[in-house]
Design a protein around this motif. Structure first.
Motif: not given
Length: 279
Positions: A175-201
């Motif tokens: 959208q053209g944003a070039d100076d971005i601040l992200i407020l996170r509630t999760s670990h900065l770099t920890k990647k996600m694996s396929k979860s049970i809820p997503n598999y069931l979904g």
């Protein structure tokens, strides 16, 4: 460069986010020309726009304390064991959200809350209005399986935006944003694996190809956002605030005391950030 704020969701972990944004309010830090919120981040950024110091965490206390909000015996009912429609009652009665003030603050900004279209499985970036602000927020927070899992807004059947674009950094940059601040509630770099809820979904909605694919690829969408944030394209500055020391609340465990602890942590992180920005 124009400043953009992206606010990640996280259920009751949003107490941390509420603290960061209350620190911004206390120091009158309102530099953002664009705000994008997802799920709990939509709630927190709404109160921030309305300049309602302390209201987001107060609303969370209401939800955590009310026995009608979470009832396991309702898990097989249409409303789900977490009554997401109770957000409407909180916003209008218990901790009134001042939509008029939010609209005034948003008139010279681009404000979008992310929800997932249940027909296409793709993200919808909804601009809230005076007529549907609270309804758009509820749609962004409507978790499948845990809540009723569907909320109709703007003639669309929607659910939680985190399933289609949990950290909408790529869309925001597009959208053209070039100076971005992200407020996170999760670990900065920890990647996600396929979860049970997503598999069931993905299995539960296998008759709806697009929605099933949304669940099946959710972890890829999340990981793609992490990679984009860590290797931003030339000309795009990305900064992230996150709970480096961890949070007391988790996706399934919370209490008023744990919310308070996370909130106070967020306050300190927010104060430190603004003081650094202003020096």
């Amino acid at each position: 460069m124009s400043k953009t704020l992206i606010v990640e969701g996280g259920g009751f972990r949003t107490g941390f986010t509420a603290g960061v944004l209350d620190a911004f309010m206390a120091l009158e830090y309102y530099p953002f020309e664009r705000i994008v919120g997802v799920s709990g981040g939509a709630i927190a950024s709404s109160y921030y726009l309305a300049k309602q110091y302390g209201s987001c965490v107060e609303a969370m206390y209401w939800l955590a304390n009310d026995p009608e909000f979470v009832k396991l015996k309702h898990i097989i009912k249409e409303r789900g064991y977490m009554n997401i429609d109770y957000l409407r009652e909180v916003a209008f009665e218990h901790v009134p959200f001042h939509v008029e003030k939010a609209l005034v603050a948003a008139k010279d900004k681009e404000v979008h809350f992310v929800a997932t279209n249940r027909e296409t499985g793709t993200a919808e970036y909804l601009a809230p209005s005076d007529k549907d602000w609270v309804e758009v927020v509820i749609a962004s927070c409507t978790l499948p399986f845990i809540t009723k899992g569907i909320h109709k807004v703007q003639n669309m059947d929607l659910m939680d935006g985190a399933w289609s674009d949990p950290i909408p950094i790529r869309w925001t940059a597009d959208q053209g944003a070039d100076d971005i601040l992200i407020l996170r509630t999760s670990h900065l770099t920890k990647k996600m694996s396929k979860s049970i809820p997503n598999y069931l979904g993905s299995l539960f909605y296998r008759s709806k190809k697009e929605l099933s694919e949304c669940f099946a690829t959710h972890h890829n969408c999340y990981n793609d956002a992490l990679e984009f944030a860590q290797s931003a394209p030339e000309g795009v500055n990305i900064e992230q605030l996150w709970p480096e020391d961890g949070l007391k609340c988790t996706g399934t465990s919370y209490s008023v005391n744990s919310i308070k602890t996370d909130y106070r942590y967020g306050l300190q992180v927010g104060l430190d950030f603004v003081q650094k920005e202003l020096t």
